[in-house]
Structure formats: structure tokens, C-alpha cells
Design a protein around this motif. Sequence first.
Motif, PDB file in Angstrom:
ATOM      1  N   GLN A  98       0.832  -1.199   0.000  1.00  0.00           N
ATOM      2  CA  GLN A  98       0.000   0.000   0.000  1.00  0.00           C
ATOM      3  C   GLN A  98       0.870   1.253   0.000  1.00  0.00           C
ATOM      4  N   PRO A  99       0.395   2.310  -0.639  1.00  0.00           N
ATOM      5  CA  PRO A  99       1.178   3.542  -0.708  1.00  0.00           C
ATOM      6  C   PRO A  99       1.413   4.145   0.680  1.00  0.00           C
ATOM      7  N   SER A 100       2.572   4.720   0.845  1.00  0.00           N
ATOM      8  CA  SER A 100       2.891   5.421   2.097  1.00  0.00           C
ATOM      9  C   SER A 100       2.192   6.780   2.099  1.00  0.00           C
ATOM     10  N   THR A 101       2.183   7.426   3.242  1.00  0.00           N
ATOM     11  CA  THR A 101       1.616   8.768   3.346  1.00  0.00           C
ATOM     12  C   THR A 101       2.326   9.711   2.386  1.00  0.00           C
ATOM     13  N   GLN A 102       3.626   9.599   2.290  1.00  0.00           N
ATOM     14  CA  GLN A 102       4.396  10.444   1.379  1.00  0.00           C
ATOM     15  C   GLN A 102       3.977  10.195  -0.078  1.00  0.00           C
ATOM     16  N   GLN A 103       3.817   8.931  -0.459  1.00  0.00           N
ATOM     17  CA  GLN A 103       3.383   8.608  -1.822  1.00  0.00           C
ATOM     18  C   GLN A 103       1.976   9.147  -2.096  1.00  0.00           C
ATOM     19  N   GLU A 104       1.107   9.044  -1.099  1.00  0.00           N
ATOM     20  CA  GLU A 104      -0.241   9.603  -1.249  1.00  0.00           C
ATOM     21  C   GLU A 104      -0.176  11.101  -1.487  1.00  0.00           C
ATOM     22  N   ASN A 105       0.594  11.788  -0.654  1.00  0.00           N
ATOM     23  CA  ASN A 105       0.699  13.249  -0.775  1.00  0.00           C
ATOM     24  C   ASN A 105       1.296  13.663  -2.115  1.00  0.00           C
ATOM     25  N   GLU A 106       2.314  12.932  -2.573  1.00  0.00           N
ATOM     26  CA  GLU A 106       2.921  13.231  -3.869  1.00  0.00           C
ATOM     27  C   GLU A 106       1.925  13.009  -5.003  1.00  0.00           C
ATOM     28  N   PHE A 107       1.129  11.956  -4.904  1.00  0.00           N
ATOM     29  CA  PHE A 107       0.123  11.678  -5.928  1.00  0.00           C
ATOM     30  C   PHE A 107      -0.908  12.806  -5.961  1.00  0.00           C
ATOM     31  N   ILE A 108      -1.380  13.225  -4.793  1.00  0.00           N
ATOM     32  CA  ILE A 108      -2.371  14.305  -4.714  1.00  0.00           C
ATOM     33  C   ILE A 108      -1.790  15.591  -5.300  1.00  0.00           C
ATOM     34  N   GLU A 109      -0.559  15.888  -4.961  1.00  0.00           N
ATOM     35  CA  GLU A 109       0.080  17.107  -5.458  1.00  0.00           C
ATOM     36  C   GLU A 109       0.178  17.086  -6.984  1.00  0.00           C
ATOM     37  N   LYS A 110       0.478  15.930  -7.528  1.00  0.00           N
ATOM     38  CA  LYS A 110       0.669  15.812  -8.976  1.00  0.00           C
ATOM     39  C   LYS A 110      -0.653  15.708  -9.742  1.00  0.00           C
ATOM     40  N   PHE A 111      -1.621  14.932  -9.199  1.00  0.00           N
ATOM     41  CA  PHE A 111      -2.842  14.624  -9.949  1.00  0.00           C
ATOM     42  C   PHE A 111      -4.130  15.182  -9.343  1.00  0.00           C
ATOM     43  N   GLY A 112      -4.108  15.559  -8.067  1.00  0.00           N
ATOM     44  CA  GLY A 112      -5.296  16.102  -7.424  1.00  0.00           C
ATOM     45  C   GLY A 112      -6.150  15.050  -6.731  1.00  0.00           C
ATOM     46  N   PHE A 113      -7.096  15.549  -5.955  1.00  0.00           N
ATOM     47  CA  PHE A 113      -7.959  14.671  -5.170  1.00  0.00           C
ATOM     48  C   PHE A 113      -8.928  13.859  -6.027  1.00  0.00           C
ATOM     49  N   ASP A 114      -9.302  14.390  -7.178  1.00  0.00           N
ATOM     50  CA  ASP A 114     -10.235  13.663  -8.028  1.00  0.00           C
ATOM     51  C   ASP A 114      -9.629  12.326  -8.467  1.00  0.00           C
ATOM     52  N   ASP A 115      -8.389  12.360  -8.949  1.00  0.00           N
ATOM     53  CA  ASP A 115      -7.713  11.117  -9.341  1.00  0.00           C
ATOM     54  C   ASP A 115      -7.377  10.257  -8.124  1.00  0.00           C
ATOM     55  N   TYR A 116      -6.999  10.895  -7.038  1.00  0.00           N
ATOM     56  CA  TYR A 116      -6.696  10.170  -5.796  1.00  0.00           C
ATOM     57  C   TYR A 116      -7.900   9.332  -5.368  1.00  0.00           C
ATOM     58  N   GLY A 117      -9.082   9.916  -5.421  1.00  0.00           N
ATOM     59  CA  GLY A 117     -10.297   9.242  -4.987  1.00  0.00           C
ATOM     60  C   GLY A 117     -10.646   8.004  -5.786  1.00  0.00           C
ATOM     61  N   ARG A 118     -10.166   7.921  -7.027  1.00  0.00           N
ATOM     62  CA  ARG A 118     -10.464   6.737  -7.854  1.00  0.00           C
ATOM     63  C   ARG A 118      -9.817   5.473  -7.302  1.00  0.00           C
ATOM     64  N   TRP A 119      -8.845   5.614  -6.416  1.00  0.00           N
ATOM     65  CA  TRP A 119      -8.119   4.463  -5.871  1.00  0.00           C
ATOM     66  C   TRP A 119      -8.694   3.977  -4.541  1.00  0.00           C
ATOM     67  N   TYR A 120      -9.905   4.420  -4.221  1.00  0.00           N
ATOM     68  CA  TYR A 120     -10.563   4.057  -2.960  1.00  0.00           C
ATOM     69  C   TYR A 120     -11.996   3.646  -3.257  1.00  0.00           C
ATOM     70  N   LEU A 121     -12.392   2.475  -2.772  1.00  0.00           N
ATOM     71  CA  LEU A 121     -13.735   1.975  -3.047  1.00  0.00           C
ATOM     72  C   LEU A 121     -14.823   2.697  -2.261  1.00  0.00           C
ATOM     73  N   GLY A 122     -14.469   3.314  -1.147  1.00  0.00           N
ATOM     74  CA  GLY A 122     -15.465   3.982  -0.321  1.00  0.00           C
ATOM     75  C   GLY A 122     -15.249   5.471  -0.246  1.00  0.00           C
ATOM     76  N   ILE A 123     -16.351   6.190  -0.105  1.00  0.00           N
ATOM     77  CA  ILE A 123     -16.282   7.628   0.144  1.00  0.00           C
ATOM     78  C   ILE A 123     -17.149   7.945   1.365  1.00  0.00           C
ATOM     79  N   ASP A 124     -16.651   8.874   2.142  1.00  0.00           N
ATOM     80  CA  ASP A 124     -17.337   9.303   3.358  1.00  0.00           C
ATOM     81  C   ASP A 124     -17.818  10.732   3.149  1.00  0.00           C
ATOM     82  N   ASP A 125     -19.121  10.889   3.004  1.00  0.00           N
ATOM     83  CA  ASP A 125     -19.705  12.204   2.725  1.00  0.00           C
ATOM     84  C   ASP A 125     -19.594  13.188   3.876  1.00  0.00           C
ATOM     85  N   ASP A 126     -19.114  12.739   5.028  1.00  0.00           N
ATOM     86  CA  ASP A 126     -18.913  13.650   6.151  1.00  0.00           C
ATOM     87  C   ASP A 126     -17.698  14.552   5.927  1.00  0.00           C
TER      88      ASP A 126
END
Length: 116
Positions: free
Chosen positions: A34-62
Motif C-alpha cells: 500500500q502507498p505510504s503517506t508520502q506517496q499519497e501526498n505526492e500523488f495528490i500534489e501531482k494529480f489532485g484529489f479527483d484522481d486520488y479518490g479513484r483508488w478508494y472503493l469507499g467515500i465518506d460524505d462527512d
Amino acid sequence: MAVKLSERSFEYAKKLIDEGRAAVDEMGEWSEHQPSTQQENEFIEKFGFDDYGRWYLGIDDDYSKDEKSRYKFPYGDFERVHRCGVIAAEVRAAQRKYNDIEVAAAHLHGMLDKLK
């Protein structure tokens, strides 16, 4: 917590598997893959939260769309779907009684097992 299945992520995961972008690894390997926190942050910085969210089966509307806490049940490493990640999501969803996520993860699990 209002966690529900992200249909968009589920469809994306199926597409990745169909394209062969999958690792048919073993159940206990997710902690290594699984990606590390650093890898997650780098992915978000490069691609944004929209692309980041595609790698998670669940979303929390809260949580808002630009918060990592919104996205639950990861299944891949931002390149490939990992069988161990799908199994981890399936087990955790069953434990928390998120039936829609459990069923989706079980479907992905079956697709990945066919690749063995």
C-alpha cells in the motif's frame, strides 16, 4: 459516518483489471504494497484529489472532496490494483457492515483470482 461505495472507483478498478494493470499477490502483503503517506501526498500534489479518490472503493460524505479522510478502502498503489488490497478492503467492509463495498470488493477479488 456516511460511507458508501464509489461506483466511479469500482468501475475504474474493473477497467484496470481488464487492462492487466493488476498484481495478483497474496492476502498478507498489503502492508508492504500500500502507498505510504508520502506517496499519497505526492500523488495528490501531482494529480489532485479527483484522481486520488479513484483508488478508494469507499467515500465518506462527512468530509469534503479535498480531504484524504473522505476516501476509504484503498485497493491499489496508484498504478495497479492489488489483490491483497482488494482482500483487505473486502474484509474491513464486512467487519464494518458496508455491504455495498464488501460486494464490490468481492467482485474485484473474483476478477483477480481468474488471473491466477
